[in-house]
Design a protein around this motif. Structure first.
Motif, short mmCIF file in Angstrom:
data_model
loop_
_atom_site.label_atom_id
_atom_site.label_comp_id
_atom_site.label_asym_id
_atom_site.label_seq_id
_atom_site.Cartn_x
_atom_site.Cartn_y
_atom_site.Cartn_z
N VAL A 1 0.74 -1.23 0.09
CA VAL A 1 0.10 -0.01 0.00
C VAL A 1 1.24 1.18 -0.01
O VAL A 1 0.30 2.53 -0.21
CB VAL A 1 -1.00 0.06 1.28
N SER A 2 2.39 1.22 0.26
CA SER A 2 2.94 2.49 0.10
C SER A 2 4.36 1.82 -0.17
O SER A 2 4.95 0.84 -0.11
CB SER A 2 2.91 2.99 1.36
N ARG B 1 4.41 -1.06 -2.61
CA ARG B 1 3.49 -0.61 -3.39
C ARG B 1 3.76 -0.88 -4.96
O ARG B 1 3.13 -1.45 -5.77
CB ARG B 1 2.66 0.66 -3.13
N ASP C 1 4.44 -4.20 -6.05
CA ASP C 1 3.64 -5.44 -5.50
C ASP C 1 3.64 -6.57 -6.41
O ASP C 1 3.58 -7.95 -5.97
CB ASP C 1 2.19 -4.83 -5.35
#
Length: 546
Positions: A197-198, A202, A205
Motif C-alpha cells: 500500500v505504500s 506498493r 507489488d
C-alpha cells in the motif's frame, strides 16, 4: 431410475454476506416458494422440489453467515454448525453467494442437489467451488439435509476445515542481498488484502507477489493441529521475485542512528557520486519518504548552484565581495541570519563559507535571468529522474521579476528541492558531472543526463569553497569529523509568519570516500547550528572507509 430437474443459476435473488458477525436478513420463504412452484410447473415432481427447498434453506442460511440456522436444516446440527462456523471464521469472506447450480437428481429416496459457492476473501480475491447436498425423506414426510464434511467442500475429509495460508512474498533487498531495513523506503503491506500500500511494497507489488493478485491461498487444514494438508485451486501467477536496491546497510544504519532522538521531521540521504547509487534514505518519523519526495525551499544550500553560475560568469573565489547587513530590492529588504556582516576586504569564498545572503542578492546582476535555471540543469535539476522509486526532482523556474530573482539567488522564491536533489548537487561537485541517482537499478530504463558537465575549473573552485565552509565558515560542527568533509549550510524560510519559520539544511561530500549527503530538519532552525550536529553524528557513525 433417476429423475432430474434443472435449476438454473440466478433464479434466486443473489444474497451477499458482509463481514462476518453482521447478519443479513434473507427472504428464504419467498425464494423457496418460488422454487417449489417452478419445480411443480416444470415436470410435476413435487418431492424433488420439496427436497430442493430444504437444501435451499440450508444454503441461504449458510450464505447469510448463520451457521446455527444452516445446521438446523441438517441431520447433524452440532457437526454442521461447528464446521460451517469454522470455515466462515477462517476465511472471513466479505461477500458470499451460494446457489443451486445444475440438475437435482432423485435416487432411491434421496435427492442430490448440486450447488456453487462463490466468495470474496481478503488476501485471496474471488474464490469459488462446486459441491452437492443430499436430502433424505424422513418418516414424517419431511426432508432433511444429510450433513457430511464433503458437503461443505468435496476436497475435505472428516476432521478437516478450510483455512487461509499466506503466500510467500518476496523480499526487498539491500546492496548486500539482505532484507532492507528502511521502513520509509520499503513501505507497508495491508495485512488483510496482502497488497503493498505504500513505498516500494506498493510500486513492486506484482513483482514481489508473482502477479497472483493475492497474498493468501485457500487450503484444507487439519482442525486439531491447524496444519495445511492441501492447497486448493491453481496458484495464480509466478513465484514472487525480490527487489534489489542500492542501499548500503552500513550507511543506512549510520543515517538512521543519526536521526534517533530528533523530535522534528527530518531526513538524511546519501549517494555515491561516481555512480549515483543511493546508499541511504532515512526519515523520522516513518511514513512519508521526505528524503526522496519532499518539496522544500533549499535555502542557502542552493548557493552551490548560484555560485556555479557566478563562477561561470567570470567571478573568482578570491574576488572582493561586500557582505553588508541588508540588501534592498524594490523596497524588499534581505538580510543575513542574525544580521551578521563580514569585514571589508572579505572575498567571494568568505561570503560562500559564511553564507552571506546580502552578497548573493546584490550579485544577481552578474548573471542573466535564466542563468540559475540553466546552471541547475547542469546538476540534473529540471529533468525527470528514472530512479526506480517516486522522487521529486527539483524545480528552478526562471524568475518573473527582480525580487524573485533576488530570492532565487539564495534558494528561496519558487526554487524547490528534495533532500535527494541536494545530495545529488553535492555529489555533482565532487564528481564534476551529474550522475542520476538510482535506487532500483534493474528497472531503470533511461537515466536522465545533464546537458553538460561542470566546467573543471568551476568544479575545482566549488570544492575549495565547500571545504572552506567546514574549516573557516558556518560548517563549524564538522571540524574534526573524519573524512575531510566539504559542506554547505542552509537556512530556508517558509510560511507567512513574522519572523518566518525556517528549515535547517546541510549538504556535503566526503573527500576520502565515494559519498555525498544531505541533511534536512523541517522547521528546525539554523543549518549550521541545528542540521550541522546531525550531519556530524552521521559522518562520525560512518567512521573511516575500510
Amino acid at each position: 431410475m433417476t429423475q432430474g430437474i434443472q435449476f438454473p443459476r440466478g433464479r434466486r435473488s443473489a444474497r451477499r454476506r458482509p463481514v462476518l458477525g453482521i447478519l443479513v436478513a434473507v427472504a428464504i420463504v419467498a425464494g423457496a416458494g418460488y422454487w417449489v412452484y417452478n419445480a411443480r410447473g416444470d415436470d410435476g415432481d413435487a418431492e424433488v422440489a420439496a427436497a430442493t427447498e430444504r437444501v435451499e434453506g440450508f444454503l441461504a442460511a449458510w450464505e447469510a453467515g448463520d451457521a446455527g440456522e444452516a445446521a438446523s436444516y441438517t441431520d447433524a446440527p452440532g457437526a454442521a454448525e461447528s464446521l460451517i462456523d469454522s470455515v466462515l471464521t477462517n476465511l472471513k469472506p466479505t461477500e458470499t453467494e451460494i446457489a443451486v447450480d445444475g440438475v437435482a437428481e432423485r435416487v432411491e429416496g434421496e435427492v442430490k442437489v448440486p450447488f456453487r459457492v462463490e466468495m470474496r476473501i481478503p488476501g485471496v480475491g474471488e474464490y469459488a467451488w462446486n459441491s452437492s447436498a443430499v436430502a433424505r425423506k424422513e418418516k414424517d414426510g419431511g426432508w432433511e439435509v444429510e450433513f457430511t464434511t464433503p458437503t461443505v467442500h468435496p476436497e475435505m475429509k472428516h476432521g478437516q476445515t478450510l483455512a487461509l495460508q499466506s503466500r510467500e512474498r518476496a523480499k526487498i533487498l539491500d546492496s548486500t542481498g539482505a532484507e532492507l531495513q528502511a521502513s520509509s523506503l520499503t513501505g507497508a503491506v495491508d495485512p488483510e488484502s496482502g497488497k503493498g500500500v505504500s513505498g516500494l511494497q506498493r510500486r513492486y507489488d506484482e513483482q514481489l507477489t508473482g502477479g497472483g493478485g493475492g497474498a493468501k491461498s485457500v487450503v484444507v487444514a487439519d482442525r486439531d493441529s491447524g496444519r495445511a494438508v492441501k492447497r486448493l485451486g491453481e496458484e495464480k501467477g509466478d513465484r514472487g521475485e525480490p527487489v534489489e536496491t542500492t542501499i548500503d546497510p552500513s550507511v543506512q544504519v549510520a543515517a538512521a542512528e543519526a536521526l534517533e532522538g530528533v523530535d522534528k521531521k527530518a531526513a538524511i540521504v546519501a549517494v555515491a557520486p561516481s555512480s549515483g547509487r543511493i546508499l541511504a534514505a532515512a526519515n523520522v518519523p516513518g511514513g512519508m519518504n521526505r528524503a526522496l519526495t519532499g518539496r522544500y525551499a533549499p535555502g542557502s544550500t542552493f548557493k552551490v548552484v548560484t555560485t556555479a553560475a557566478l563562477l561561470k560568469a567570470g567571478m573568482r573565489p578570491e574576488d572582493v565581495a561586500n557582505c553588508p547587513e541588508f540588501a534592498h530590492v524594490n523596497g524588499q529588504r534581505f538580510e543575513n541570519q542574525d544580521r551578521f556582516t563580514l569585514p571589508a576586504g572579505s572575498t567571494f569564498k568568505d561570503s560562500f563559507a559564511d553564507s552571506c545572503n546580502t552578497f548573493f542578492v546584490n550579485a544577481r546582476d552578474e548573471v542573466s535571468n535564466s542563468a540559475l535555471q540553466d546552471t541547475a540543469r547542469t546538476f540534473g535539476i529540471g529533468g525527470v529522474w528514472d530512479v526506480g522509486a517516486v522522487t521529486f526532482d527539483g524545480a528552478v523556474p526562471v524568475p518573473g521579476n527582480e525580487n524573485e530573482k533576488a530570492a532565487s539567488m539564495i534558494g528561496q522564491a519558487r526554487v524547490e528541492a528534495s533532500p535527494l536533489v541536494m545530495a545529488s548537487v553535492a555529489a555533482t561537485v565532487k564528481e564534476g558531472e551529474f550522475k542520476q541517482p538510482v535506487l532500483v537499478p534493474d528497472v531503470v530504463k533511461e537515466k536522465h543526463e545533464a546537458p553538460e558537465a561542470l566546467d573543471p575549473a568551476v568544479a575545482a573552485d566549488l570544492r575549495t569553497m565547500m571545504r572552506a565552509t567546514v574549516t573557516e565558515g558556518a560548517g563549524v560542527e564538522l571540524r574534526g569529523v573524519p573524512g575531510r568533509p566539504h559542506a554547505k549550510t542552509g537556512t530556508a524560510e517558509f510560511g507567512s509568519e513574522d519572523p518566518p519559520r525556517t528549515h535547517a539544511w546541510m549538504i556535503g561530500f566526503q573527500g576520502d570516500r565515494d559519498l555525498a549527503w544531505a541533511v534536512l530538519l523541517e522547521d528546525g532552525g539554523s543549518g549550521g547550528a541545528d542540521a550541522g550536529p546531525i550531519a556530524a553524528k552521521f559522518l562520525q557513525n560512518l567512521g573511516r572507509p575500510a
